[in-house]
Design a protein around this motif. Structure first.
Motif, PDB file in Angstrom:
ATOM      1  N   THR A  55      82.408  -0.029 -21.442  1.00 27.19           N
ATOM      2  CA  THR A  55      83.637  -0.394 -22.139  1.00 27.19           C
ATOM      3  C   THR A  55      84.010  -1.839 -21.818  1.00 27.19           C
ATOM      4  O   THR A  55      83.673  -2.355 -20.747  1.00 27.19           O
ATOM      5  CB  THR A  55      84.807   0.508 -21.720  1.00 27.19           C
ATOM      6  N   ARG A  56      84.725  -2.465 -22.731  1.00 31.68           N
ATOM      7  CA  ARG A  56      85.176  -3.833 -22.478  1.00 31.68           C
ATOM      8  C   ARG A  56      86.193  -3.854 -21.335  1.00 31.68           C
ATOM      9  O   ARG A  56      86.150  -4.736 -20.472  1.00 31.68           O
ATOM     10  CB  ARG A  56      85.807  -4.433 -23.736  1.00 31.68           C
ATOM     11  N   VAL A  57      87.099  -2.881 -21.314  1.00 34.30           N
ATOM     12  CA  VAL A  57      88.127  -2.829 -20.276  1.00 34.30           C
ATOM     13  C   VAL A  57      87.516  -2.306 -18.984  1.00 34.30           C
ATOM     14  O   VAL A  57      86.989  -1.197 -18.939  1.00 34.30           O
ATOM     15  CB  VAL A  57      89.303  -1.926 -20.704  1.00 34.30           C
ATOM     16  N   ARG A 108      85.575  -7.208 -19.273  1.00 31.26           N
ATOM     17  CA  ARG A 108      84.157  -7.385 -18.972  1.00 31.26           C
ATOM     18  C   ARG A 108      83.552  -8.541 -19.756  1.00 31.26           C
ATOM     19  O   ARG A 108      82.556  -9.126 -19.313  1.00 31.26           O
ATOM     20  CB  ARG A 108      83.377  -6.091 -19.242  1.00 31.26           C
ATOM     21  N   PHE A 109      84.099  -8.886 -20.911  1.00 36.67           N
ATOM     22  CA  PHE A 109      83.600 -10.055 -21.638  1.00 36.67           C
ATOM     23  C   PHE A 109      83.732 -11.294 -20.755  1.00 36.67           C
ATOM     24  O   PHE A 109      82.815 -12.117 -20.671  1.00 36.67           O
ATOM     25  CB  PHE A 109      84.378 -10.269 -22.941  1.00 36.67           C
ATOM     26  N   ALA A 110      84.889 -11.430 -20.094  1.00 37.20           N
ATOM     27  CA  ALA A 110      85.139 -12.603 -19.246  1.00 37.20           C
ATOM     28  C   ALA A 110      84.348 -12.532 -17.944  1.00 37.20           C
ATOM     29  O   ALA A 110      83.747 -13.527 -17.510  1.00 37.20           O
ATOM     30  CB  ALA A 110      86.633 -12.720 -18.941  1.00 37.20           C
ATOM     31  N   GLU A 163      78.130  -9.166 -25.989  1.00 35.54           N
ATOM     32  CA  GLU A 163      79.475  -8.677 -26.288  1.00 35.54           C
ATOM     33  C   GLU A 163      79.477  -8.054 -27.676  1.00 35.54           C
ATOM     34  O   GLU A 163      79.047  -8.685 -28.639  1.00 35.54           O
ATOM     35  CB  GLU A 163      80.488  -9.825 -26.244  1.00 35.54           C
ATOM     36  N   ILE A 164      79.950  -6.833 -27.769  1.00 34.26           N
ATOM     37  CA  ILE A 164      80.065  -6.160 -29.054  1.00 34.26           C
ATOM     38  C   ILE A 164      81.549  -6.036 -29.398  1.00 34.26           C
ATOM     39  O   ILE A 164      82.270  -5.201 -28.831  1.00 34.26           O
ATOM     40  CB  ILE A 164      79.403  -4.766 -29.031  1.00 34.26           C
ATOM     41  N   HIS A 165      82.016  -6.916 -30.286  1.00 33.54           N
ATOM     42  CA  HIS A 165      83.420  -6.896 -30.693  1.00 33.54           C
ATOM     43  C   HIS A 165      83.666  -5.829 -31.761  1.00 33.54           C
ATOM     44  O   HIS A 165      84.734  -5.215 -31.800  1.00 33.54           O
ATOM     45  CB  HIS A 165      83.832  -8.269 -31.224  1.00 33.54           C
ATOM     46  N   SER A 166      82.701  -5.656 -32.638  1.00 32.79           N
ATOM     47  CA  SER A 166      82.798  -4.666 -33.709  1.00 32.79           C
ATOM     48  C   SER A 166      81.388  -4.222 -34.093  1.00 32.79           C
ATOM     49  O   SER A 166      80.389  -4.793 -33.632  1.00 32.79           O
ATOM     50  CB  SER A 166      83.503  -5.261 -34.932  1.00 32.79           C
ATOM     51  N   SER A 167      81.289  -3.213 -34.934  1.00 36.06           N
ATOM     52  CA  SER A 167      79.982  -2.678 -35.326  1.00 36.06           C
ATOM     53  C   SER A 167      79.109  -3.727 -36.002  1.00 36.06           C
ATOM     54  O   SER A 167      77.876  -3.653 -35.951  1.00 36.06           O
ATOM     55  CB  SER A 167      80.164  -1.488 -36.273  1.00 36.06           C
ATOM     56  N   SER A 168      79.749  -4.742 -36.599  1.00 38.88           N
ATOM     57  CA  SER A 168      78.978  -5.787 -37.285  1.00 38.88           C
ATOM     58  C   SER A 168      78.188  -6.646 -36.313  1.00 38.88           C
ATOM     59  O   SER A 168      77.282  -7.374 -36.715  1.00 38.88           O
ATOM     60  CB  SER A 168      79.914  -6.671 -38.114  1.00 38.88           C
ATOM     61  N   ASP A 169      78.517  -6.562 -35.014  1.00 36.42           N
ATOM     62  CA  ASP A 169      77.787  -7.345 -34.006  1.00 36.42           C
ATOM     63  C   ASP A 169      76.461  -6.697 -33.616  1.00 36.42           C
ATOM     64  O   ASP A 169      75.595  -7.353 -33.040  1.00 36.42           O
ATOM     65  CB  ASP A 169      78.630  -7.512 -32.730  1.00 36.42           C
ATOM     66  N   LEU A 170      76.281  -5.420 -33.903  1.00 39.25           N
ATOM     67  CA  LEU A 170      75.087  -4.712 -33.441  1.00 39.25           C
ATOM     68  C   LEU A 170      73.782  -5.295 -33.975  1.00 39.25           C
ATOM     69  O   LEU A 170      72.780  -5.330 -33.246  1.00 39.25           O
ATOM     70  CB  LEU A 170      75.187  -3.227 -33.800  1.00 39.25           C
ATOM     71  N   PRO A 171      73.737  -5.789 -35.219  1.00 40.23           N
ATOM     72  CA  PRO A 171      72.480  -6.406 -35.688  1.00 40.23           C
ATOM     73  C   PRO A 171      72.116  -7.688 -34.942  1.00 40.23           C
ATOM     74  O   PRO A 171      71.029  -8.225 -35.122  1.00 40.23           O
ATOM     75  CB  PRO A 171      72.756  -6.699 -37.164  1.00 40.23           C
ATOM     76  N   LEU A 172      73.046  -8.188 -34.094  1.00 36.24           N
ATOM     77  CA  LEU A 172      72.795  -9.451 -33.390  1.00 36.24           C
ATOM     78  C   LEU A 172      71.906  -9.268 -32.164  1.00 36.24           C
ATOM     79  O   LEU A 172      71.614 -10.237 -31.461  1.00 36.24           O
ATOM     80  CB  LEU A 172      74.125 -10.088 -32.959  1.00 36.24           C
ATOM     81  N   LEU A 173      71.500  -8.026 -31.876  1.00 39.29           N
ATOM     82  CA  LEU A 173      70.599  -7.805 -30.743  1.00 39.29           C
ATOM     83  C   LEU A 173      69.370  -8.696 -30.882  1.00 39.29           C
ATOM     84  O   LEU A 173      68.745  -8.755 -31.933  1.00 39.29           O
ATOM     85  CB  LEU A 173      70.168  -6.336 -30.698  1.00 39.29           C
ATOM     86  N   SER A 209      80.600   2.480 -29.189  1.00 41.16           N
ATOM     87  CA  SER A 209      81.990   2.404 -29.660  1.00 41.16           C
ATOM     88  C   SER A 209      82.590   1.069 -29.244  1.00 41.16           C
ATOM     89  O   SER A 209      83.036   0.908 -28.105  1.00 41.16           O
ATOM     90  CB  SER A 209      82.821   3.551 -29.070  1.00 41.16           C
ATOM     91  N   PRO A 210      82.585   0.061 -30.161  1.00 44.03           N
ATOM     92  CA  PRO A 210      83.147  -1.242 -29.838  1.00 44.03           C
ATOM     93  C   PRO A 210      84.666  -1.146 -29.592  1.00 44.03           C
ATOM     94  O   PRO A 210      85.300  -0.202 -30.082  1.00 44.03           O
ATOM     95  CB  PRO A 210      82.852  -2.072 -31.080  1.00 44.03           C
TER      96      PRO A 210
END
Length: 332
Positions: A149-151, A101-103, A127-137, A173-174
């Motif tokens: 889900t990504r898949v 889904r990222f692509a 795109e949320i790769h990991s929990s650290s990406d959540l503050p990027l909203l 859940s990234p």
């Protein structure tokens, strides 16, 4: 078309849903032999094939961690590369792209420029790769958010959630995709593409929700269950005062399908679209590989017609050149 052999490589579930046995009878009545491919056996003994129609999503995904699936996929790719006159419907790289889904969401986002005149867009996403990406909203996203889900394959890909505030992000859940929810009057339009033809079917969908953020527990749902033809639940129940939305413009849908066929290099796929209740903009929310075509009128004739046109085009080009078309692009 007499004497042509069409190989089919599908999972048991896909074979049943498509009713491959009935399609084989339909093809036989038109002088076409349909062969079910067994990936556990050498393909060279099962061929030759003029064209192979497949959905190898399971194998592609399992090959990332399973050596047996890696071998099956390698054997399939080896056969295709050593038999360049066998057309592959659809190309493996294109299918792999839609499994992520990222692509596919990046592709959906880029369609906005080429289809601007048709007022076609896709919701803002992250795109949320990991929990650290959540503050990027950021301000481009608005609550509620749909988490996917990504898949984009398998039963888990239908498990989604609707998040109403920053507090609800604890349920994420990234790796996954967060997509701004667009109110669309609880109506989903599923577009099924078969080569040059496409069919639009209306299905139930999530009802409208107030714009957030606000304090409400995350809603977990299965998109397949919500949007089944006869689905009826609290999640799809609309206020009777909600005015009916206009259906998507047939010209706009046709323009979208043409552009996607070029961008994807594929002939068998589906597109999920909704109509924004405020702007009436046609909004793309997902692209699906070789979807279930249940209930699609004239699916068998359309699929066989496309197979015939691809092979007729290949035969015509082969008489003009010595090399013939590449199997990687013949699905266009």
């Amino acid at each position: 078309m007499s004497g042509r052999r069409v190989g089919f490589c599908l999972s048991d579930k896909k074979r049943r849903r498509m009713d491959l046995e009935a399609f084989a009878v339909y093809c036989e009545g038109r002088g076409v032999e349909l062969v079910e491919i067994d990936l556990t056996q050498p393909l060279v003994h099962q061929g030759p094939f003029d064209i192979i129609v497949h959905k190898l999503s399971d194998i592609i995904m399992e090959a990332e961690h399973d050596s047996q699936s890696q071998q099956l996929l390698a054997n399939f790719q080896s056969y295709v590369s050593t038999h360049p006159d066998t057309v592959l419907l659809d190309p493996l790289p294109a299918m792999a792209r839609l499994l992520d889904r990222f692509a596919s969401y990046q592709l959906m986002n880029n369609l906005h420029n080429s289809l601007r005149d048709w007022r076609i867009c896709s919701p803002a996403y992250l795109e949320i790769h990991s929990s650290s990406d959540l503050p990027l909203l950021n301000n481009s996203l608005s609550f509620p958010l749909v988490c996917k889900t990504r898949v984009a394959h398998g039963s888990l890909s239908h498990e989604m959630s609707l998040i109403f505030s920053a507090g609800g992000l604890a349920d994420v859940s990234p790796p996954c995709v967060l997509q701004s929810f667009v109110n669309h009057g609880a109506v989903l339009h599923k577009v099924f593409v078969v080569g040059d033809r496409h069919f639009c079917v209306e299905r139930p969908s999530l009802k409208n929700f107030p714009s957030g953020p606000y304090d409400r527990k995350t809603i977990f749902f299965n998109s397949h269950e919500v949007s089944k033809p006869a689905s009826s639940s609290d999640l799809t129940a609309m206020d009777e005062e909600m005015p009916l939305l206009p259906p998507p413009s047939s010209e706009a849908v046709a323009a979208l399908v043409r552009e996607l066929r070029v961008q994807l290099g594929m002939a068998l796929f589906g597109v999920d679209i909704i109509i924004n209740i405020h702007t009436h903009t046609l909004t793309i929310i997902d692209i699906n590989i070789f979807p279930g075509y249940e209930g699609v009128p004239q699916f068998f004739p359309s699929l066989l017609s496309h197979i015939e046109s691809v092979l007729d085009k290949q035969a015509s080009e082969s008489t003009q050149t010595t090399g013939g078309p590449s199997a990687a692009t013949a699905g266009l």
